[in-house]
Design a protein around this motif. Structure first.
Motif, PDB file in Angstrom:
ATOM      1  N   ARG A 101       0.839  -1.216   0.000  1.00 23.27           N
ATOM      2  CA  ARG A 101       0.000   0.000   0.000  1.00 23.27           C
ATOM      3  C   ARG A 101       0.866   1.255   0.000  1.00 23.27           C
ATOM      4  NH1 ARG A 101      -4.230  -2.605   3.158  1.00 23.27           N
ATOM      5  NH2 ARG A 101      -6.033  -2.737   1.780  1.00 23.27           N
ATOM      6  N   LYS A 102       1.987   1.183   0.737  1.00 24.00           N
ATOM      7  CA  LYS A 102       2.879   2.345   0.832  1.00 24.00           C
ATOM      8  C   LYS A 102       3.421   2.741  -0.539  1.00 24.00           C
ATOM      9  CE  LYS A 102       4.677   2.247   5.514  1.00 24.00           C
ATOM     10  NZ  LYS A 102       5.720   1.677   6.353  1.00 24.00           N
ATOM     11  N   GLN A 103       3.685   1.740  -1.380  1.00 28.27           N
ATOM     12  CA  GLN A 103       4.236   2.036  -2.716  1.00 28.27           C
ATOM     13  C   GLN A 103       3.251   2.844  -3.560  1.00 28.27           C
ATOM     14  OE1 GLN A 103       6.018  -1.380  -4.765  1.00 28.27           O
ATOM     15  NE2 GLN A 103       5.936  -2.473  -2.814  1.00 28.27           N
ATOM     16  N   LEU A 104       1.985   2.723  -3.217  1.00 25.52           N
ATOM     17  CA  LEU A 104       0.953   3.402  -4.003  1.00 25.52           C
ATOM     18  C   LEU A 104       0.774   4.864  -3.590  1.00 25.52           C
ATOM     19  CD1 LEU A 104      -1.508   0.412  -4.041  1.00 25.52           C
ATOM     20  CD2 LEU A 104      -0.123   1.207  -5.935  1.00 25.52           C
ATOM     21  N   SER A 105       1.562   5.288  -2.592  1.00 22.55           N
ATOM     22  CA  SER A 105       1.513   6.715  -2.233  1.00 22.55           C
ATOM     23  C   SER A 105       2.561   7.503  -3.044  1.00 22.55           C
ATOM     24  CB  SER A 105       1.754   6.881  -0.732  1.00 22.55           C
ATOM     25  OG  SER A 105       2.997   6.321  -0.391  1.00 22.55           O
ATOM     26  N   ALA A 106       3.301   6.778  -3.887  1.00 25.38           N
ATOM     27  CA  ALA A 106       4.301   7.433  -4.740  1.00 25.38           C
ATOM     28  C   ALA A 106       3.611   8.299  -5.787  1.00 25.38           C
ATOM     29  CB  ALA A 106       5.158   6.369  -5.419  1.00 25.38           C
ATOM     30  N   PRO A 107       4.299   9.347  -6.265  1.00 19.64           N
ATOM     31  CA  PRO A 107       3.667  10.211  -7.269  1.00 19.64           C
ATOM     32  C   PRO A 107       3.268   9.415  -8.516  1.00 19.64           C
ATOM     33  CG  PRO A 107       5.775  11.118  -6.544  1.00 19.64           C
ATOM     34  CD  PRO A 107       5.665   9.776  -5.932  1.00 19.64           C
ATOM     35  N   GLY A 108       2.136   9.808  -9.068  1.00 23.36           N
ATOM     36  CA  GLY A 108       1.652   9.122 -10.273  1.00 23.36           C
ATOM     37  C   GLY A 108       0.475   8.219  -9.975  1.00 23.36           C
ATOM     38  N   TRP A 109       0.507   7.580  -8.792  1.00 24.49           N
ATOM     39  CA  TRP A 109      -0.586   6.676  -8.438  1.00 24.49           C
ATOM     40  C   TRP A 109      -1.751   7.475  -7.862  1.00 24.49           C
ATOM     41  CZ3 TRP A 109      -0.989   1.866 -10.014  1.00 24.49           C
ATOM     42  CH2 TRP A 109       0.165   1.135 -10.310  1.00 24.49           C
ATOM     43  N   GLN A 110      -2.947   7.188  -8.313  1.00 25.06           N
ATOM     44  CA  GLN A 110      -4.132   7.887  -7.806  1.00 25.06           C
ATOM     45  C   GLN A 110      -5.157   6.865  -7.341  1.00 25.06           C
ATOM     46  OE1 GLN A 110      -5.612  10.339 -10.961  1.00 25.06           O
ATOM     47  NE2 GLN A 110      -3.687  11.433 -11.199  1.00 25.06           N
ATOM     48  N   PRO A 111      -5.729   7.093  -6.152  1.00 24.12           N
ATOM     49  CA  PRO A 111      -6.768   6.146  -5.715  1.00 24.12           C
ATOM     50  C   PRO A 111      -8.034   6.305  -6.553  1.00 24.12           C
ATOM     51  CG  PRO A 111      -6.502   7.916  -4.122  1.00 24.12           C
ATOM     52  CD  PRO A 111      -5.469   8.134  -5.176  1.00 24.12           C
ATOM     53  N   LEU A 112      -8.516   5.191  -7.031  1.00 26.24           N
ATOM     54  CA  LEU A 112      -9.720   5.210  -7.872  1.00 26.24           C
ATOM     55  C   LEU A 112     -10.926   4.831  -7.014  1.00 26.24           C
ATOM     56  CD1 LEU A 112     -10.088   5.633 -10.985  1.00 26.24           C
ATOM     57  CD2 LEU A 112     -10.169   3.159 -11.185  1.00 26.24           C
TER      58      LEU A 112
END
Lengths: 182, 110
Positions: A101-112
């Motif tokens: 989950r932490k990796q998805l806080s990197a720039p570029g990733w957006q919660p859908l």
């Protein structure tokens, strides 16, 4: 620098610049070998671009479901799935789920979509990675009491094409277009 | 004039006895030539065997590679379908979660 060396350097730079966006959308999945031993059912899929291409050649274009799958995977460069089913509730370490989950806080990733169901005790996060105006990565993290799943799709994603796979290969009808279930 | 020519031709084409051992020498050379044309010397006889073995090995390798590639392709197809199935199921789970979350507001609005 000699002309040949300069040309080689340019080619390497060009190749890296092409490969970089797709590589960013790939998540570093933890080594789940210890989890596999404890799970009652495991699904582990790792398909890189060459294996996706190979799989596409074995899809029959005359079959509607195979044709839809072929369209859905066009433009994808990686499909990575880890899914574990357990006989007991929450038998998987939460730390490993959180590391992804932490990796998805990197720039570029957006919660859908983010779903926290206290009643069903399900957590589902759907993230999309957008570069410019194009989606080039999708990540799903679903933790249920007895099941834990990570899906990471790399490459240009057309959700409409994924949607067209509904009803095929055991994929449920998502009704994303508002159609009523029969 | 024509009588002279005829005489010269007769003299030139008259039957002559071959020298001693001529037949044996011709026979020997013919035998030697046939051996050279029809078969390889002992030291080169491995060449066709090696060529045949190479062709056979190449055919077997090609068949093995094709079989392996086909097995790999079917396995990749199976994995792809499994991945699409799991992805669809989890998207459905997310969709149902969203529907569930939006239901109370729908009820109050009705």
């Amino acid at each position: 620098m000699k002309p040949l060396q300069a040309l080689l350097a340019l080619l390497v730079l060009a190749a890296l610049s092409q490969a970089a966006p797709a590589a960013d959308a790939r998540l570093a999945l933890p080594d789940f070998r210890a989890l596999e031993a404890r799970a009652s059912e495991t699904v582990s899929v790792s398909l890189d671009s060459s294996l996706i291409g190979l799989a596409a050649r074995f899809l029959d274009p005359d079959k509607p479901e195979d044709a839809a799958a072929r369209q859905a995977i066009a433009g994808l460069t990686g499909i990575y799935v880890r899914s574990f089913t357990f006989d007991a509730d929450f038998a998987y370490p939460q730390a490993e789920v959180d590391s992804v989950r932490k990796q998805l806080s990197a720039p570029g990733w957006q919660p859908l979509v983010q779903v926290r169901s206290h009643k069903e005790r399900n957590d589902v996060d759907v993230y999309i990675r957008v570069e410019g105006s194009k989606a080039n990565g999708l990540a799903i993290i679903a933790s249920e009491p007895r099941e834990f799943t990570i899906v990471n799709i790399v490459g240009s994603i057309d959700l409409q094409k994924l949607h067209e796979l509904e009803g095929h290969f055991g994929i449920p009808q998502l009704k994303l277009d508002g159609k009523k279930q029969p | 004039m024509s009588a002279d020519l005829e005489k010269q031709l007769r003299a030139a084409l008259r039957a002559v006895e071959p020298p001693a051992g001529f037949a044996a020498r011709v026979s020997a050379r013919t035998q030697h030539g046939r051996w050279r044309r029809g078969w390889l010397p002992m030291q080169q006889r491995w060449v066709p065997t090696a060529l045949a073995a190479s062709v056979l090995a190449a055919l077997l390798l090609g068949y093995g590679w094709q079989t392996h590639r086909e097995r790999q392709g079917l396995q990749a197809r199976q994995q792809l379908i499994e991945a699409l199935r799991v992805t669809g199921q989890k998207l459905d789970l997310a969709y149902r979660g969203v529907q569930e979350a939006s239901r109370p507001s729908d009820d109050t609005g009705a």
